[in-house]
Enzyme design. Structure first.
Site, mmCIF file in Angstrom:
data_model
loop_
_atom_site.group_PDB
_atom_site.id
_atom_site.type_symbol
_atom_site.label_atom_id
_atom_site.label_comp_id
_atom_site.label_asym_id
_atom_site.label_seq_id
_atom_site.Cartn_x
_atom_site.Cartn_y
_atom_site.Cartn_z
ATOM 1 N N ALA A 2 -58.297 -20.944 27.701
ATOM 2 C CA ALA A 2 -58.690 -21.408 28.867
ATOM 3 C C ALA A 2 -58.511 -23.126 28.622
ATOM 4 O O ALA A 2 -59.226 -23.748 29.351
ATOM 5 C CB ALA A 2 -59.998 -21.483 29.252
ATOM 6 N N ASP A 26 -69.997 -20.859 22.427
ATOM 7 C CA ASP A 26 -68.996 -21.140 23.252
ATOM 8 C C ASP A 26 -69.141 -21.297 24.673
ATOM 9 O O ASP A 26 -68.380 -20.899 25.598
ATOM 10 C CB ASP A 26 -67.607 -20.076 22.759
ATOM 11 C CG ASP A 26 -66.293 -20.770 23.320
ATOM 12 O OD1 ASP A 26 -66.177 -21.904 23.654
ATOM 13 O OD2 ASP A 26 -65.507 -20.091 23.196
ATOM 14 N N ILE A 51 -60.034 -15.575 29.395
ATOM 15 C CA ILE A 51 -61.603 -15.777 29.249
ATOM 16 C C ILE A 51 -62.118 -17.404 29.047
ATOM 17 O O ILE A 51 -61.013 -17.678 28.458
ATOM 18 C CB ILE A 51 -62.008 -15.129 27.852
ATOM 19 C CG1 ILE A 51 -62.031 -13.448 28.190
ATOM 20 C CG2 ILE A 51 -63.412 -15.388 27.588
ATOM 21 C CD1 ILE A 51 -62.652 -12.746 26.682
ATOM 22 N N GLY A 95 -64.449 -19.342 27.925
ATOM 23 C CA GLY A 95 -65.921 -19.605 27.325
ATOM 24 C C GLY A 95 -66.914 -18.548 27.702
ATOM 25 O O GLY A 95 -66.590 -17.516 28.323
#
Length: 422
Positions: A173, A306, A340, A342
């Site tokens: 990301a 994360d 994805i 985080g």
């Protein structure tokens, strides 16, 4: 609770506590759980932000309290908490987190205060503030804010730069327009702008200047991490030999284990100098593989979150850097491509689900949220970052402690270096 008055009050209250003075306190009648084991009827006494005494016998507790704070003394007596058998663990340490409560650690002083509060209430007493990939000018400005906060409050350990030295093929990301090779001039610029606040940096070692950058950051006192990379086994070994000492969120954004192409994970498995980050939310890494990670990397795991700005908030639309993110069922994905983005995890949840859902022992799970991350950054021993070593409930260690409900793993009280945060 996002955006409401209660949250704003908690942010202000916790921020005041974090920058305040350490106060003496004692906890007794607790079930201590740390990396050294489980001890019932445990007591500890804190003075000036560190644990000065501990034990299990009531008479020893009384004698030590009388010696430190005689009943005849006019000074204010320390707070004594009767844990009534509840669990007492060291404070959790998150070395890889981007935010919470609609705020990111990239959002300046106010954003840092808000996101820190969102994790402190869940037992994270120390946090490395992860900064997302951005233009260099922005990353330098964000590091300046981190440096300011680290100078003010002991719960902020420094910055983790997750970028811009990442592989395009494993960017996750991160904004591809901001990724770049770690040329020496760029490395020097980041180090100079950091004011010494960088604790770790994720680097793809296969980049043209990757190995050189790992060596340069390591020599500057920064812990390089291998991650967001397309490195094979041999390249990962080169990165470790150059100074890499962390594997960024194992299994994510890297080559998997192939029987003819081992990838970076076996290279790390072979070398005990490297600590291994793990996101235990059941989404980034599913339960059977989480259990395997605890077996493979025993005593070398660092549970991380994360987490991003949606942590502690409702599903909906958020941002990560400048990228649009949608959160559904607590899972964050980029709007653009579904990658994805985080997590919305907190460390108390990571510890609890390791125990209840995967069958990890309480000692091992707590170790992975305390000693594991402390070892990753050298904070388990006297250092230049914190006043006292972190990760254990023992004399000489920082008075970072959590009282948690027996069996529920619900955090009820939080201390950071003698400062009561919750």
């Amino acid at each position: 609770m996002a955006g409401d008055k209660t949250r704003e009050q908690r942010v202000r209250s916790l921020s005041r506590a974090a920058i305040g003075e350490a106060k003496p306190f004692a906890i007794r009648n607790a079930t201590k759980i740390d990396a050294r084991g489980i001890v019932p009827h445990f007591w500890m006494i804190s003075e000036e932000g560190r644990i000065v005494a501990s034990g299990t016998r009531d008479e020893d507790f009384a004698a030590t309290m009388e010696r430190l704070h005689p009943a005849s003394s006019p000074e204010v007596q320390p707070e004594v908490i009767d844990a009534a058998g509840k669990m007492l663990t060291p404070g959790y340490i998150d070395i890889h987190s981007h935010g919470a409560w609609e705020s990111s650690f990239d959002d300046g002083d106010e954003g840092i205060a808000t996101a820190r509060a969102g994790h402190a209430v869940h037992g994270t007493t120390r946090q490395v503030l992860s900064l997302i990939t951005n233009p260099l000018d922005v990353m330098c400005a964000n590091m300046a804010a981190v440096a300011r906060q680290c100078a003010l409050r002991p719960d902020c350990l420094g910055a983790h730069l997750e970028g811009p030295f990442l592989a395009l093929s494993r960017k996750g990301a991160h904004d591809p327009n901001c990724l770049r090779d770690p040329e020496p001039s760029v490395v020097d610029r980041l180090l100079e702008a950091s004011q010494g606040c960088i604790r770790q940096i994720t680097i793809a070692p296969e980049l043209s200047h990757g190995i050189e950058a790992i060596r340069r950051f390591s020599e500057a006192g920064v812990v390089p991490a291998i991650g967001h990379c397309d490195a094979d086994y041999a390249m990962a070994k080169r990165g470790i030999d150059a100074g890499a000492r962390i594997l960024t969120h194992v299994f994510n954004a890297m080559n998997g284990i192939g029987h003819r192409n081992p990838g970076p994970i076996p290279a790390v498995l072979e070398d005990r100098r490297v600590q291994v980050e793990l996101i235990n939310d059941g989404f980034h890494v599913q339960n059977p593989v989480v259990g395997m990670a605890f077996d493979l990397f025993a005593h070398r795991l660092a549970l991380i979150t994360d987490s991003m700005a949606a942590t502690g908030c409702a599903d909906g639309d958020y941002t990560l850097g400048k990228l649009a993110v949608n959160v559904e069922d607590g899972h964050a994905r980029l709007v653009s491509n579904g990658a994805i983005a985080g997590s919305t995890l907190t460390l108390d949840v990571a510890v609890g689900r390791a125990i209840r859902e995967i069958g990890i022992s309480a000692v091992e799970a707590v170790e992975a949220a305390t000693v594991g991350p402390a070892c990753a950054l050298g904070l388990d021993r006297p250092n230049d970052v914190t006043r006292y070593p972190l990760g254990l409930l023992a004399p000489g260690y920082a008075a970072d402690a959590l009282v948690q409900g027996a069996e529920t793993w619900k955090v009820e009280s939080v201390w950071c270096e003698g400062r009561r945060l919750v």
